[in-house]
Design an enzyme around this catalytic site. Structure first.
Site, mmCIF file in Angstrom:
data_model
loop_
_atom_site.group_PDB
_atom_site.id
_atom_site.type_symbol
_atom_site.label_atom_id
_atom_site.label_comp_id
_atom_site.label_asym_id
_atom_site.label_seq_id
_atom_site.Cartn_x
_atom_site.Cartn_y
_atom_site.Cartn_z
ATOM 1 N N LYS A 13 1.140 -0.950 0.261
ATOM 2 C CA LYS A 13 0.049 0.168 -0.065
ATOM 3 C C LYS A 13 0.649 1.274 -0.175
ATOM 4 O O LYS A 13 0.794 2.172 -0.600
ATOM 5 C CB LYS A 13 -0.894 0.225 0.877
ATOM 6 C CG LYS A 13 -1.611 -1.004 1.568
ATOM 7 C CD LYS A 13 -3.079 -0.849 2.751
ATOM 8 C CE LYS A 13 -2.185 -1.602 3.575
ATOM 9 N NZ LYS A 13 -1.352 -2.139 3.941
ATOM 10 N N ARG A 88 -9.660 1.074 9.535
ATOM 11 C CA ARG A 88 -9.259 0.232 10.198
ATOM 12 C C ARG A 88 -10.243 -0.500 10.028
ATOM 13 O O ARG A 88 -10.360 -1.850 10.701
ATOM 14 C CB ARG A 88 -8.204 -0.280 10.380
ATOM 15 C CG ARG A 88 -6.473 0.529 9.845
ATOM 16 C CD ARG A 88 -5.587 0.737 9.965
ATOM 17 N NE ARG A 88 -4.198 0.381 9.334
ATOM 18 C CZ ARG A 88 -2.958 0.572 9.924
ATOM 19 N NH1 ARG A 88 -2.729 0.324 10.986
ATOM 20 N NH2 ARG A 88 -2.115 0.188 8.823
ATOM 21 N N ARG A 127 11.651 -7.214 4.511
ATOM 22 C CA ARG A 127 11.595 -5.563 4.736
ATOM 23 C C ARG A 127 12.335 -4.797 6.436
ATOM 24 O O ARG A 127 13.287 -3.753 6.427
ATOM 25 C CB ARG A 127 10.208 -4.575 4.857
ATOM 26 C CG ARG A 127 10.227 -3.269 4.758
ATOM 27 C CD ARG A 127 9.057 -2.874 4.405
ATOM 28 N NE ARG A 127 7.823 -2.988 6.208
ATOM 29 C CZ ARG A 127 6.565 -2.334 5.901
ATOM 30 N NH1 ARG A 127 6.405 -2.322 5.334
ATOM 31 N NH2 ARG A 127 5.499 -3.155 7.243
ATOM 32 N N ARG A 133 13.595 -2.336 10.971
ATOM 33 C CA ARG A 133 12.369 -2.105 12.045
ATOM 34 C C ARG A 133 12.573 -3.028 12.824
ATOM 35 O O ARG A 133 11.680 -4.009 12.468
ATOM 36 C CB ARG A 133 11.330 -2.075 10.795
ATOM 37 C CG ARG A 133 11.176 -1.036 9.651
ATOM 38 C CD ARG A 133 10.186 -0.841 8.987
ATOM 39 N NE ARG A 133 8.762 -0.889 9.284
ATOM 40 C CZ ARG A 133 7.758 -0.705 9.187
ATOM 41 N NH1 ARG A 133 7.561 0.065 7.202
ATOM 42 N NH2 ARG A 133 6.502 -0.546 9.491
ATOM 43 N N ARG A 144 -0.869 -9.403 13.180
ATOM 44 C CA ARG A 144 -0.707 -8.273 12.205
ATOM 45 C C ARG A 144 -1.673 -8.850 11.126
ATOM 46 O O ARG A 144 -2.938 -8.313 10.701
ATOM 47 C CB ARG A 144 -0.012 -6.772 11.520
ATOM 48 C CG ARG A 144 0.763 -6.281 12.905
ATOM 49 C CD ARG A 144 1.611 -5.056 11.172
ATOM 50 N NE ARG A 144 2.513 -4.256 11.961
ATOM 51 C CZ ARG A 144 3.632 -4.191 12.225
ATOM 52 N NH1 ARG A 144 4.555 -4.629 10.732
ATOM 53 N NH2 ARG A 144 4.474 -3.621 13.222
#
Length: 190
Positions: A13, A88, A127, A133, A144
């Site tokens: 996204k 969301r 990622r 991260r 998630r």
């Protein structure tokens, strides 16, 4: 154009939002970017948001709603926007409807990027390594995905019933996916 870009975590996204916003000449409004900036700057909102983000949970609606309301009131969003990461939850759909109605607007399209969960988990773990991260451990990433399936995926049905939803395969090269999205938007708005 006023549109939403939806899909599970890791579906691309954020990447697609930047490309599409540029191509469509509208600002990309990402709640994730706003949260991360607040966390980095250690603002009170950032510290509150970090507790939820680190656990893989959504930031509470009241915090998110206020932030989105403020952002969509900015002048650059007056002629259109691409929202990434909002709404969301079902209550956020109602809040977004209210925000848009206050400005005399409505949504034009909702694009959902679709991808297999295992592909998304692999993508997010890669990622995490390249971007450093810490919030992207496998346990948190899978959590998630579960939270998305339980809380956000049902919103797709709401937008489908309104005739606004197009689903697009989110797996492939960035340009391939962008072209699929633009073709889907064209078919929806014709």
């Amino acid at each position: 154009m006023r549109m939403l870009l939806m899909g599970p975590p890791g579906a691309g996204k954020g990447t697609q939002a930047k490309v599409l916003a540029d191509r469509l000449g509208i600002p990309a409004v990402s709640t994730g970017d706003i949260f991360r900036a607040n966390v980095k700057d250690e603002t009170p909102l950032g510290l509150e948001a970090k507790r939820y983000m680190d656990a893989g949970n959504y930031v509470p609606d009241e915090v998110t709603n206020a932030m989105v309301r403020d952002r969509l009131s900015d002048a650059d969003a007056g002629e259109g926007f691409l929202l990434d990461g909002y709404p969301r939850t079902l209550p956020q759909v109602g809040t977004l409807d209210d925000i848009l109605a206050e400005h005399g607007h409505k949504l034009d399209a909702v694009v959902a990027l679709i991808a297999d969960t295992d592909v998304l988990v692999d993508r997010m773990l890669r990622r995490a390594k390249t971007d450093g991260r810490a919030d992207d451990s496998e346990e948190v990433v899978r959590h998630r995905q579960d939270v998305y399936a339980a809380e956000t995926k049902p919103l797709l049905q709401v937008y489908a019933q309104r005739g606004l939803l197009v689903e697009v395969d989110g797996v492939g090269e960035i340009d391939e996916v962008s072209e699929r999205v633009l073709a889907a938007l064209k078919s929806l708005t014709e």
